[in-house]
Scaffold this motif. Structure first.
Motif: not given
Length: 350
Positions: A136-137, A101-112
């Motif tokens: 994912t959230t 499970s991952v939580a990501v902020s909008n500074r991470f693009p798909l490539e990251a």
């Protein structure tokens, strides 16, 4: 090859949650017979028949457990799997499945995220664990990774923390302290970079230590080695928080004391050199530094001949009556009470 200064950035919003899950998990196959249904339904379905099932989970938070200033995302994905597999190895069992499970902020693009999941996939392949689900959230701040691992073993194989007895020998795999010093080197280079962004670090003298920090390995081989030697550990734990903390865990749960011998600690030569360079005592690093993911276990005294001279194992002490306490026996033959000064994720001093 010239580095691309304008890498492709695909917004996660373009894919949506389910599209993102499909995209990131399309490379995950199934290698375990016990995986009846993996990703794609409301739950994974596992069939363990007569085996005992083990479950462990770990949470990794940016700024607490890792620093993306020097931790490549691919390495982070790999390490996130390893630290969980290590918990199953520490039970003398075999890891079989994980959820991610991952939580990501909008500074991470798909490539990251692709890089992160490439590391997860590499580790899943290396350790033969199936990725069977997750979530994912979005995150308000940084990156958060949570992995749950499942494993299997026969009931009589499993090693717990509470089985050590007086006179048992205390054994460690590999060498210790290197991951902590790798972190010190990386932190130092980060400070240098912040002062002078044009500086190019020369890390050749630190390769082993840095690898132990950025790309540790779980000791999946130990179960097989011990089985071949016909040794059943009486207790076992992995070294994630520091040797002293782990010894105290074993002693408290087993109701015994321990004598740990300073001159028996297995230290890599690179660790000793870099400790001298930093002006840090190598014994302090060895007993307090965490994240080595080696295994610490106890065996019966009569099993000593089976592991004597084996390069994978070092006898570093023995268990004593609880009333004698937990001590480090120094090279000068003085007794120092062992305290848990290892990593504590809830302490601001760590």
């Amino acid at each position: 090859m010239i580095e691309d200064k304008t890498p492709q950035r695909t917004s996660l919003a373009q894919l949506g949650e389910f599209g993102l899950i499909d995209h990131l998990t399309k490379h995950f196959g199934v290698s375990q017979e016990s995986t009846l249904k993996s990703i794609g339904d409301d739950a994974a379905v596992l069939d363990f028949k007569d085996k005992k099932i083990l479950v462990s989970t770990d949470l990794l938070i940016e700024g607490v457990h890792f620093d993306l200033a020097y931790m490549p995302l691919k390495h982070l994905g790999y390490k996130a799997v390893v630290v969980n597999v290590s918990d199953i190895c520490a039970m003398n069992a075999k890891a079989t499945q994980i959820t991610v499970s991952v939580a990501v902020s909008n500074r991470f693009p798909l490539e990251a995220l692709e890089e992160l999941f490439a590391g997860i996939a590499l580790a899943a392949d290396e350790y033969k664990v199936d990725v069977i689900g997750g979530d994912t959230t979005s995150s308000q701040k940084g990156l958060i990774i949570s992995i749950t691992v499942l494993g299997e073993a026969d009931a009589d194989e499993i090693a717990y923390r509470n089985g050590a007895k007086e006179n048992d020998l205390l054994v460690v795999t590999g060498d210790i302290g290197a991951a902590y010093m790798g972190l010190q080197v990386l932190e130092r280079e980060k400070q240098v970079f912040q002062v002078n962004p044009n500086s190019q670090p020369d890390l050749d003298a630190y390769t082993y230590l840095i690898e132990r920090q950025l790309k540790p390995e779980a000791r999946k081989d130990v179960r097989t080695l011990l089985h071949a030697l016909e040794i059943k550990p009486t207790s076992m734990i992995d070294i994630s928080d520091g040797l002293s903390s782990e010894i105290i865990h074993l002693c408290k749960q087993s109701g015994v004391g321990c004598n740990l011998y300073e001159d028996k600690l297995p230290l890599d030569p690179q660790l000793i050199n870099v400790c001298e360079e930093f002006g840090i005592d190598s014994t302090t690093v060895a007993i307090n530094g965490g994240e080595d993911y080696e295994l610490l276990f106890t065996i019966k005294m009569e099993d000593f001949d089976k592991i004597k001279g084996n390069p994978n194992f070092t006898v570093i002490g023995h268990m004593v009556p609880e009333s004698e306490g937990i001590h480090l026996i120094t090279r000068a033959d003085t007794k120092i009470p062992l305290k848990a000064r290892g990593w504590n994720a809830l302490s601001e001093e760590s």
